[in-house]
Design an enzyme around this catalytic site. Structure first.
Site, PDB file in Angstrom:
ATOM      1  N   HIS A 178       0.848  -1.186   0.000  1.00 33.89           N
ATOM      2  CA  HIS A 178       0.000   0.000   0.000  1.00 33.89           C
ATOM      3  C   HIS A 178       0.887   1.241   0.000  1.00 33.89           C
ATOM      4  O   HIS A 178       1.631   1.493   0.948  1.00 33.89           O
ATOM      5  CB  HIS A 178      -0.915   0.012   1.219  1.00 33.89           C
ATOM      6  CG  HIS A 178      -1.769   1.249   1.288  1.00 33.89           C
ATOM      7  ND1 HIS A 178      -2.700   1.548   0.317  1.00 33.89           N
ATOM      8  CD2 HIS A 178      -1.818   2.257   2.180  1.00 33.89           C
ATOM      9  CE1 HIS A 178      -3.295   2.692   0.622  1.00 33.89           C
ATOM     10  NE2 HIS A 178      -2.761   3.144   1.748  1.00 33.89           N
ATOM     11  N   ASP A 180       0.903   5.250  -0.195  1.00 33.78           N
ATOM     12  CA  ASP A 180       0.164   6.516  -0.098  1.00 33.78           C
ATOM     13  C   ASP A 180       0.833   7.567  -0.970  1.00 33.78           C
ATOM     14  O   ASP A 180       2.025   7.860  -0.772  1.00 33.78           O
ATOM     15  CB  ASP A 180       0.146   7.018   1.343  1.00 33.78           C
ATOM     16  CG  ASP A 180      -0.663   6.133   2.266  1.00 33.78           C
ATOM     17  OD1 ASP A 180      -1.861   5.974   2.010  1.00 33.78           O
ATOM     18  OD2 ASP A 180      -0.096   5.601   3.247  1.00 33.78           O
ATOM     19  N   ASP A 292      -7.579   1.216   2.678  1.00 35.56           N
ATOM     20  CA  ASP A 292      -7.184   2.262   3.633  1.00 35.56           C
ATOM     21  C   ASP A 292      -8.106   3.460   3.765  1.00 35.56           C
ATOM     22  O   ASP A 292      -7.936   4.241   4.697  1.00 35.56           O
ATOM     23  CB  ASP A 292      -5.770   2.752   3.292  1.00 35.56           C
ATOM     24  CG  ASP A 292      -5.058   3.360   4.496  1.00 35.56           C
ATOM     25  OD1 ASP A 292      -5.393   2.977   5.631  1.00 35.56           O
ATOM     26  OD2 ASP A 292      -4.170   4.205   4.296  1.00 35.56           O
ATOM     27  N   ASP A 429       2.045  -1.083   4.394  1.00 37.66           N
ATOM     28  CA  ASP A 429       2.460   0.174   3.779  1.00 37.66           C
ATOM     29  C   ASP A 429       3.891   0.086   3.252  1.00 37.66           C
ATOM     30  O   ASP A 429       4.816  -0.282   3.990  1.00 37.66           O
ATOM     31  CB  ASP A 429       2.378   1.319   4.795  1.00 37.66           C
ATOM     32  CG  ASP A 429       0.947   1.653   5.168  1.00 37.66           C
ATOM     33  OD1 ASP A 429       0.024   1.059   4.592  1.00 37.66           O
ATOM     34  OD2 ASP A 429       0.751   2.517   6.053  1.00 37.66           O
ATOM     35  N   HIS A 572      -6.690   9.447   0.043  1.00 38.74           N
ATOM     36  CA  HIS A 572      -7.319   9.388   1.363  1.00 38.74           C
ATOM     37  C   HIS A 572      -6.469   9.961   2.501  1.00 38.74           C
ATOM     38  O   HIS A 572      -6.875   9.874   3.660  1.00 38.74           O
ATOM     39  CB  HIS A 572      -7.742   7.950   1.687  1.00 38.74           C
ATOM     40  CG  HIS A 572      -6.619   6.964   1.596  1.00 38.74           C
ATOM     41  ND1 HIS A 572      -6.420   6.204   0.469  1.00 38.74           N
ATOM     42  CD2 HIS A 572      -5.653   6.612   2.469  1.00 38.74           C
ATOM     43  CE1 HIS A 572      -5.368   5.415   0.666  1.00 38.74           C
ATOM     44  NE2 HIS A 572      -4.887   5.648   1.875  1.00 38.74           N
TER      45      HIS A 572
END
Length: 1103
Positions: A178, A180, A292, A429, A572
């Protein structure tokens, strides 16, 4: 106390160039009425008195002549609109009625509202019965948070060893990382430090063994890597994707937030990601992956369904709901829209059952055991297991024991689902950024799989897989086609807000966190939509005129950059306001610079320039000599916009007005000028009504050099309307009180309150709202400075408090603009510590415990205030509107920025305006919220009456806005742009009003976008344009109001061929929402048909 009336015959306040005429008439009448000769008998007139009477008549004639001259002068400066989309008042002027109210004459062509009865039936029709309605689930659950043992938020899971003897357990382990696109680090720093290494390792490590699989979600990162990768790496990556080892899941530019994001931006970032995939890889995502986002909207499954996806996965859902769904084996369901009568919107959804998407919480219910199978945490790693039992590398000596332990977790987890197919995500992450981790995870798991698969007595088949591999296995096990409901699987409707991950820690604070940037995002979206529309039209007209070589077609690269930056902000941790301060600044700079807002204004100006030039033969584009100015400017990414000052001299200045909405609009447009003597003329020389107001530099100080000119105009859809401004010799300004006069009223009191945070232990932060109790009234020692302005076009009250300035304005104009209150709250709470400022509307509407909030500006979700839940659990996201209602009235608050909202008592609506919090809330950010900005929160407030009083309010789990309500939200979020024409040395070329539409759209159609489609050249578009339409669903049970223009509905029918004036339609092809899947083209003269709530996309070729 402020009072709102249903019929707004408003005593308006305001400045006025009519004050001379009004006072002149008053003096004239006063002199006549007080003349002593008037008291004489009617029958006996002595000659001397007759001579006096003659003198009086002569004086009256002289007064009338003087007044006639005054009115003649005023007529030169104040006339209403004329043709070309305007309305002609035949020279009528605003005037004061007997009670002192301003009356704005409006005698143009008649307008009507004609909604077909069948177009109202949708809101009244039956709804399908679903197995799980989330409002009912909330009513059912006790939210008691009982300790569940090793699965703290769940329960003990048991099974019989022989349960899989007849049908082995299929285990699909899905490796993922994941990433971001901004959170603790900026997008670029994450990419440079970690993400690029994940891709570089992926190309090598997946190719080492064809059994290895991986999934990837964020196309923003993938596109950045692809652009820098050499041809060999690109080909290796393409081979992995085409072979099925690497799957692109969702395929959006980001993994979008679902609380604060508007559906325009959610769709646009999905299109951008899918268009990139189509152009560069030729792959089409089949499954959605959202591990998430902090809660889930029902809008997302609808958008994925319309994009031709069949399955999706979610994770961050309230732990009590997860427990309930796990206990009833409802973690996989068909997610259906609340308005869907049958099953056309159904999307198969998998809800992950445990606390997190990391490895300790994905293999089974016991995180202490699952952590032992996260082989990145092997001894010697920087990451260890909090449960103090580290992983062990798999060897021949321990593989049997390790496989048995892991299989036990797999079996327990599988008991929560209805099939014997199990999904086990493997990642966290920014995982797999080092070659060592690829080896650790894949080698050790492959040994476990090999052992399990080679021992039939274990009754399991385990493998690496992609997400779609898993979903396909579920469908196959149930004997249904992909995307089809398996037998006995539940159907669910509703959403998953508010999210709590433990205890009473509700993630309802981020609905409001950093409202400055939430507002900037909405401004960007409106500019992007306007730029897309004008650019598409300008390029089509340039091609038709053979002037494509002269037009700056390369502006397409500015559109692409803006799409991607706006898409990035839907992440997000971006629009949510939950990133570190340095990352927020990076998002802000990306939003403002030449690649976003500044660039979009340039696209709009360049397109408008071409479209309004009357003689296209003289059209020339010079980058260094722009034809138009922008409507406003921002000095920095965190500053408020400042309107462009129009400097008036002897020669007139021209103004181009752009209405970005698809319906005609009667509205007040504000510009700044340097002269108090100004008049505004239409294209054919008639003067528009204006209201001159002061430009205030502080609460009590007016500027002596800058003035606000508010002009009343009517602009048809997408029109670029030309007006001119000239200096004049008459001006007058005065101030009176604001009154609203109507016998029927609903009391609306606006209160301001503050929340603190808990005094000890857990406190509010960027994510969490943990108040210290009920809100307390906002107070300050000094009385506020209150300023009241009145005039023929609007009246407003401005109240200056220490931490905010509130402006309440009412427009005295016909149509949508005049039917609601305009409210702006300017906030500055930078000297506060651990305070949250709220605005509460208190009314006498009997709304009980029910209120309504929108989801992403797309649909309405009924809410209920639950006393069994803490205060913070009763707040919900409000991206566009919220309302309360009873059997007689509906009161709707519209917002131009996403905020948190609740109704904590009957008759109330409460909005959190801003939050300043001094500490982290222990969700990984490591900072509080201390970078507050001076922020303008903009609202509208509309009161509507039900057409039949006493009719009970529908209690079904679905609700819709009225037509007026939809329009009010649209005009709030899409302001008219006022673009000044720059003075030219050789005179301004002849310009004209440009009206692109030959007809009008049905007023229940919203044109979501007119988006130029990419070509192989990144700097220019293809000949095709994407038309995105949304048919609105209407609540017709509220009294019709005159919208100020002709409004009709057509039962969802629309002819595209005759829609665009001056252009021919050469292709009309239905497409999936993200433009990746096409249907056979329709004949060019076909009418399209949309059902209420339907969003559809079409590929057009206009020339």
């Amino acid at each position: 106390m402020r009072r709102m009336k249903l019929k707004k015959q408003v005593t308006v306040c305001g400045g006025a160039i009519f004050c001379v005429a009004v006072f002149s008439l008053y003096l004239m009448l006063d002199r006549v009425q007080h003349d002593p000769a008037r008291r004489q008998s009617a029958g006996n007139f002595p000659r001397s008195q007759i001579s006096v009477l003659q003198n009086r008549i002569e004086q009256l004639e002289q007064l009338l002549e003087e007044n006639h001259q005054i009115i003649s002068h005023i007529k030169d400066s104040v006339l209403e609109l004329t043709d070309t989309g305007a309305i002609s008042p035949s020279g009528h002027l605003p005037f004061r009625s007997a009670n002192g109210s301003w009356v704005l004459p409006f005698d143009g062509r008649p307008t009507f509202l004609s909604v077909q009865p069948l177009d109202c039936q949708f809101a009244l029709g039956r709804r399908s019965q679903t197995d799980l309605q989330m409002l009912d689930v909330y009513s059912l659950l006790s939210f008691d948070n009982v300790d569940g043992g090793v699965w703290k938020q769940g329960f003990e899971i048991t099974y019989e060893p022989n349960e899989w003897d007849d049908e082995p357990l299929q285990v699909f382990v899905v490796p993922h990382s994941h990433n971001d696109p901004g959170w603790i680090k900026t997008f670029d720093k994450y990419y440079n430090d970690q993400t690029q290494h994940i891709f570089n390792n992926m190309v090598v490590k997946l190719a080492e063994d064809p059994r290895r699989k991986f999934i990837w979600s964020e196309i923003s990162f993938f596109a950045k890597w692809w652009e820098s990768a050499d041809v060999h790496k690109q080909e290796a990556m393409r081979k992995l994707i085409l072979s099925g080892q690497l799957e692109m899941v969702t395929g959006g530019w980001v993994m979008t937030d679902e609380a604060s994001a508007h559906y325009f931006a959610m769709i646009d970032q999905l299109i951008e990601g899918h268009q990139w995939l189509e152009k560069n890889l030729g792959v089409t995502p089949r499954s959605g992956w959202a591990v998430d986002p902090f809660g889930y909207s029902a809008t997302m499954p609808y958008l994925l369904k319309r994009a031709n996806m069949s399955s999706m996965l979610i994770q961050r859902v309230h732990y009590s709901i997860k427990k309930h769904f796990a206990a009833t084996r409802s973690l996989e369901f068909m997610w259906r829209q609340t308005w869907d009568i049958e099953s056309g919107t159904d999307m198969f959804c998998h809800m992950m059952p445990f606390y997190s998407y990391d490895v300790p919480h994905t293999c089974g219910p016991d995180p202490k055991i699952c952590c032992q199978f996260d082989f990145k945490r092997l001894p010697g790693s920087r990451v260890n297991c909090p449960w103090k039992v580290p992983p062990r590398a798999i060897t021949d000596a321990n593989v049997a024991e390790r496989a048995g332990v892991l299989l036990d977790q797999y079996r327990k987890k599988s008991k929560l689902f209805r099939s014997k197919v199990l999904l086990v995500p493997l990642g966290d992450d920014f995982r797999f950024d080092k070659p060592l981790e690829w080896d650790q995870q894949y080698f050790n798991y492959q040994k476990l799989f090999d052992y399990m698969n080679s021992h039939p007595e274990m009754h399991v088949k385990a493998q690496f897989a992609t997400l779609t591999d898993y979903f396909n296995a579920v469908y196959k096990a149930n004997g249904v086609a992909p995307g089809t409901r398996p037998p006995d699987y539940p159907v669910l409707s509703g959403d998953f807000f508010a999210y709590a991950d433990r205890e009473d820690h509700y993630w309802s604070g981020y609905y409001t966190s950093r409202p400055f940037y939430k507002n900037l995002d909405r401004v960007l979206e409106s500019h992007l939509r306007g730029a897309e529309i004008l650019y598409s039209l300008a390029v089509a007209h340039a091609r038709r005129a053979g002037l494509e070589g002269r037009y700056p077609v390369s502006d397409y690269s500015l559109l692409t950059d803006a799409r991607r930056n706006i898409g990035l902000f839907q992440h997000h941790d971006a629009i949510t306001g939950t990133a570190k301060e340095a990352v927020v600044i990076d998002y802000g700079n990306r939003s403002l610079n030449e690649s976003s807002l500044v660039g979009l204004k340039r696209v709009i100006i360049n397109a408008a320039h071409f479209l309004v030039i009357k003689n296209k033969d003289i059209y020339r584009f010079y980058q260094t000599e722009p034809f138009l100015e922008t409507d406003d400017r921002r000095a920095t990414q965190d500053s408020l916009p400042q309107r462009t000052l129009i400097e008036l001299e002897s020669s007139p200045r021209y103004l181009v007005l752009f209405n970005p909405v698809e319906q005609e609009r009667l509205c007040v447009v504000t510009v700044l000028v340097n002269s108090a003597r100004v008049r505004v003329l239409t294209e054919d020389g008639q003067t528009l009504p204006v209201q001159l107001s002061a430009q205030w530099v502080s609460a009590i100080e007016m500027s002596g050099e800058v003035y606000q000119v508010c002009l009343f105009v009517s602009i048809r859809s997408w029109i670029l309307k030309k007006v001119s401004l000239k200096t004049y010799t008459l001006s007058c300004l005065f101030v009176q009180s604001l009154t609203l006069d109507d016998p029927q009223e609903v009391r609306v009191q606006i209160q301001f309150l503050t929340y603190g945070t808990r005094p000890s232990k857990d406190k509010s932060g960027a994510y969490l709202f943990l108040p210290d109790g009920n809100a307390k009234p906002y107070s300050q020692r000094e009385a506020p400075v209150v300023r009241v302005v009145e005039g023929p076009l609007f009246a407003e009250v401005v109240a200056h408090y220490q931490h905010f300035q509130q402006t309440v304005r009412i427009h005295n104009v016909p149509g949508v603009d005049g039917l609601s209150l305009d409210i702006t709250t300017m906030l500055d709470i930078r000297d506060q510590n651990n305070k949250e400022l709220a605005m509460r509307l208190v009314t006498d509407i009997q709304s009980g415990d029910t209120f309504y909030t929108d989801l992403n500006g797309f649909q309405i979700q009924p809410r209920r205030y639950f006393q069994k839940l803490p205060l913070q659990a009763n707040f919900y996201p409000m991206p566009a509107m919220a309302y309360i209602q009873d059997s007689q009235y509906r009161l709707t608050l519209y917002t131009a920025q996403a905020l948190g909202v609740s109704s904590l008592a009957s008759g109330q609506l409460e909005v959190i305006l801003d939050r300043r919090l001094m500490q982290d809330d222990n969700r990984g950010l490591g900072q509080g919220l201390k970078d507050n900005k001076r922020t303008a929160n903009r609202f509208r407030l509309l009161l509507e009456r039900r057409s039949s009083s006493g009719k009970p309010v529908d209690s079904r789990p679905v609700s819709f806005p009225s037509l007026l309500s939809h329009m009010t939200s649209t005009i709030l979020n899409h302001e008219v742009l006022a673009l000044p024409v720059l003075p030219w040395k050789h005179g301004v070329p002849s310009v004209r009003t440009f009206a692109p539409l030959a007809g009008t759209l049905p007023c229940d159609f919203h044109l979501l976008n007119l988006r130029s489609i990419q070509s192989l050249d990144a700097h220019s578009p293809s000949p095709y344009t994407a038309l995105l339409l949304h048919r609105l669903a209407l609540d017709c049970g509220l009294e019709d109001q005159n919208p100020g223009f002709n409004c009709t509905t057509t039962q969802g029918q629309l002819s595209i061929s005759g829609l665009f004036r001056g252009l021919d339609l050469q292709l009309l092809q239905p497409m999936s929402l993200s433009l990746m899947h096409s249907q056979p083209p329709l004949s060019n003269d076909s009418s399209i048909n949309l059902e209420p709530m339907e969003i559809s996309a079409y590929k057009l070729k206009l020339c």
